[in-house]
Design an enzyme around this catalytic site. Structure first.
Site, PDB file in Angstrom:
ATOM      1  CG  ASP A 167      28.819 -14.506  56.806  1.00 47.99           C
ATOM      2  OD1 ASP A 167      29.408 -15.111  57.723  1.00 47.99           O
ATOM      3  OD2 ASP A 167      29.190 -13.403  56.377  1.00 47.99           O
TER       4      ASP A 167
ATOM      5  CG  HIS B  44      32.650 -14.836  57.555  1.00 50.17           C
ATOM      6  ND1 HIS B  44      31.919 -14.598  58.689  1.00 50.17           N
ATOM      7  CD2 HIS B  44      33.642 -13.904  57.559  1.00 50.17           C
ATOM      8  CE1 HIS B  44      32.440 -13.563  59.360  1.00 50.17           C
ATOM      9  NE2 HIS B  44      33.498 -13.136  58.697  1.00 50.17           N
TER      10      HIS B  44
ATOM     11  CD  GLU C 142      35.399 -10.214  60.206  1.00 51.29           C
ATOM     12  OE1 GLU C 142      35.415  -9.264  60.995  1.00 51.29           O
ATOM     13  OE2 GLU C 142      34.340 -10.758  59.821  1.00 51.29           O
TER      14      GLU C 142
ATOM     15  CB  THR D 289      21.261  -7.831  57.825  1.00 49.45           C
ATOM     16  OG1 THR D 289      21.711  -9.137  57.428  1.00 49.45           O
ATOM     17  CG2 THR D 289      21.204  -6.912  56.627  1.00 49.45           C
TER      18      THR D 289
HETATM   19  C1  ACM Z   1      33.820  -7.340  56.904  1.00 47.73           C
HETATM   20  O1  ACM Z   1      33.204  -6.405  57.430  1.00 47.73           O
HETATM   21  N1  ACM Z   1      34.113  -8.419  57.615  1.00 47.73           N
HETATM   22  C2  ACM Z   1      34.221  -7.295  55.523  1.00 47.73           C
END
Ligand code: ACM
Ligand code: ZN
Length: 551
Positions: free
Chosen positions: A189, A260, A342, A483
């Site tokens: 990420d 991400h 996203e 997290t």
């Molecule tokens: C997500 O919570 N962006 C999959």
């Protein structure tokens, strides 16, 4: 001596009488008979099939850790022991049913598959006393059981905060104890790349560490100004995958794209549409940056970043395919997760390479460019005999032909995908985001949202909008643990317990076996198990119960 023995068994029987049989997830059928069976270190564990040795090992490890003894494994039939049998009547893929029968003389667990037998072991474990003893009395029962869904998962995000191998293993043990069978490992990420890729060492050398982390709620009240990070070597990945497989848990790896992905961009800036634009420009204006802020950096705040993989440059695809070429052999999972959620389109709109790609492929907007991106990755994943799974944004601009959809923004994406005849995993935020708080007033920082235990429990995975045939495409459910605000292993436990109990009944128990009042009555015993495991858990609901004020 005989008198003392009799006294001992009367006492055991009385103690047991007071103990409710409390199995989570609720089995298909459960009959409690008269009598008890006492397990002690002299009880033989009868295993005649090599495939059942994993189940035997799990039971022995559990007994040793919790009660301080192991059982001797034998292949010699003994009515007075615990006998494991796998019948191999495989009814359907993943139909991991089992039967467990205990009498005054012994216990027999018969699984239809090795996984079924393993699930029977989990039930046996829940028949054991919740205090440490040398002799473990269990009630005489007859249980028949089978899972409702094939995919029963939990996701752990190790990018926002990194959790070393021992905690990952503990998490997998928790899944196994709840008859969950998919561990979705969110490995990459914006805040850290966590898996060693030998062809691109900078991914972990540079992308695995950040120079600071915001403190307080996003965009933060300050910065730790401390270097933070970590990653798993490929050897450690193999170790975790084997550990999970020994517990009949499949590890589904996630490599995020096209959004991400900025930790990878920090390592290899040419993967961005705009390699010369420093990361600090994407950082929230109100946030405080720690350390070097020049050039591309690993992100120190949360949220969604505009700096995504360039969909126009060919080198992006070469890079991601090279990464997957190393990832796929490490994970036997049929499903390979590519994220897809996203991904802002701002950079793509301005990027000459992305615009050229759109023109050349007659793509009418950036959503179709995202679809082009995912479809290319799907072809690659399919060419390796695997199936692509992604978050529900992969529906936008056209779904890749064989993709599985993980529906997180409610059930809408899952419903749409099922109607398009695609398989689905339901993981809606409103029921399954375990990073949300469990009570209105939490005692530590959480991301927000309120998701009490009752709300989780109330979830029904088959949406009313689907026909019976479409509903069959809902392969299961998953809860997610992001997290950002979970920095320590104890907080993982605090966030997942007791909500994992509710998840397990939704994933496993037959619809007509789900019953809130019954579930609630089983919780006190489960809290005792948490104590036995030395696990942390959310006590608020339990405290309300004790005070008699729980709703
Ligand atoms: C997500 O919570 N962006 C999959
Ligand atoms: Zn671009």
């Amino acid at each position: 001596m005989r008198f003392l023995n009799t006294l001992f068994f009367i006492c055991l029987a009385l103690c047991l009488h007071a103990q409710q049989v409390s199995i989570i997830p609720e089995p298909v059928s459960l009959k409690v008979n008269k009598g008890i069976f006492a397990i002690s270190k002299s009880t033989p564990l009868v295993v005649t099939d090599k495939g059942d040795e994993l189940s035997a090992a799990f039971l022995n490890d559990y007994l040793e850790t919790i009660y301080g003894f192991r059982l001797a494994i034998t292949s010699k039939a003994s009515l007075k022991g615990i006998t494991l049998v796998t019948r191999k009547f495989v009814k359907a893929p993943d139909a991991d049913s089992y039967e467990l029968k205990s009498t005054a003389t012994g216990v027999k667990i018969e699984g239809d598959t090795y996984a079924g037998t393993f699930h029977g072991i989990q039930t046996l474990i829940q028949l054991l006393p919740t205090v440490k003893q040398a002799t473990l009395a269990i009630p005489a029962v007859e249980i028949k059981d089978a899972p409702r869904f094939a995919y029963r998962g939990m996701m752990l995000d190790v990018s926002r905060h990194f959790f070393p191998v021992p905690m990952v293993k503990k998490f997998i043990d928790y899944l196994a104890l709840h008859k969950l069978n998919r561990f979705h490992w969110h490995l990459t990420d914006d805040q850290g790349w966590r898996i060693e890729i030998k062809k691109y060492p900078r991914l972990t050398e540079v992308g695995g560490f950040r120079n600071g982390t915001i403190t307080g709620k996003h965009p933060g009240t300050g910065n730790t100004n401390e270097r933070y990070g970590g990653f798993y070597t490929q050897e450690q990945i193999k170790e975790v995958v084997k550990y999970a497989s020994d517990r009949f848990v499949t590890v589904v790896p996630e490599i995020e794209m096209p959004g991400h992905g900025s930790a990878a961009i920090a390592a290899y800036p040419e993967l961005s549409c705009f390699p010369e634009v420093p990361t600090i420009r994407y950082f929230p204006a109100k946030g405080t940056w720690g350390g070097d802020s020049t050039g591309k950096q690993v992100m120190q705040a949360w949220g969604v970043l505009d700096d995504v993989f360039c969909a126009g440059k060919e080198n992006t695809f070469t890079f991601l395919q090279d990464v997957l070429t190393e990832v796929i052999p490490l994970f036997p999972s049929q499903l390979i997760h590519v994220g897809g959620d996203e991904c802002p389109k701002k950079n793509w709109e301005k990027c000459p390479n992305c615009q050229k790609r759109m023109k050349e492929n007659n793509l009418k907007d950036e959503h179709e460019l995202q679809s082009y991106f995912v479809q290319r990755m799907e072809k690659f994943i399919n060419s390796h005999g695997r199936t692509l799974i992604g978050w529900d944004e992969i529906l936008e601009g056209g779904l890749a032909p064989n993709a599985v959809v993980m529906s997180w923004r409610g059930e809408k994406g899952g419903i749409e995908a099922a109607k398009l005849k695609h398989k689905v995993v339901m993981t809606p935020t409103t029921y399954f985001y375990f990073d949300y708080k469990q009570v209105e007033k939490e005692d530590s920082l959480t991301i927000g949202g309120n998701l009490p235990l009752e709300k989780v429990y109330s979830y029904e995975p088959y949406p009313a909008e689907l026909t019976a045939d479409e509903a069959k495409l809902i392969t299961g459910v998953q809860a997610n643990l992001w997290t950002e605000y979970i920095t320590k292993p104890e907080k993982i436990e605090y966030m997942v317990f007791p909500r994992m109990e509710a998840l397990s009944e939704i994933a496993w128990s037959a619809k007509d076996k789900k019953n809130w009042a019954k579930f609630e009555s089983k919780l006190p015993k489960q809290y005792q198990r948490y104590d036995l495991w030395g696990a942390n858990y959310h006590k608020y609901y339990y405290d309300l119960k004790v005070k008699g004020t729980a709703k």
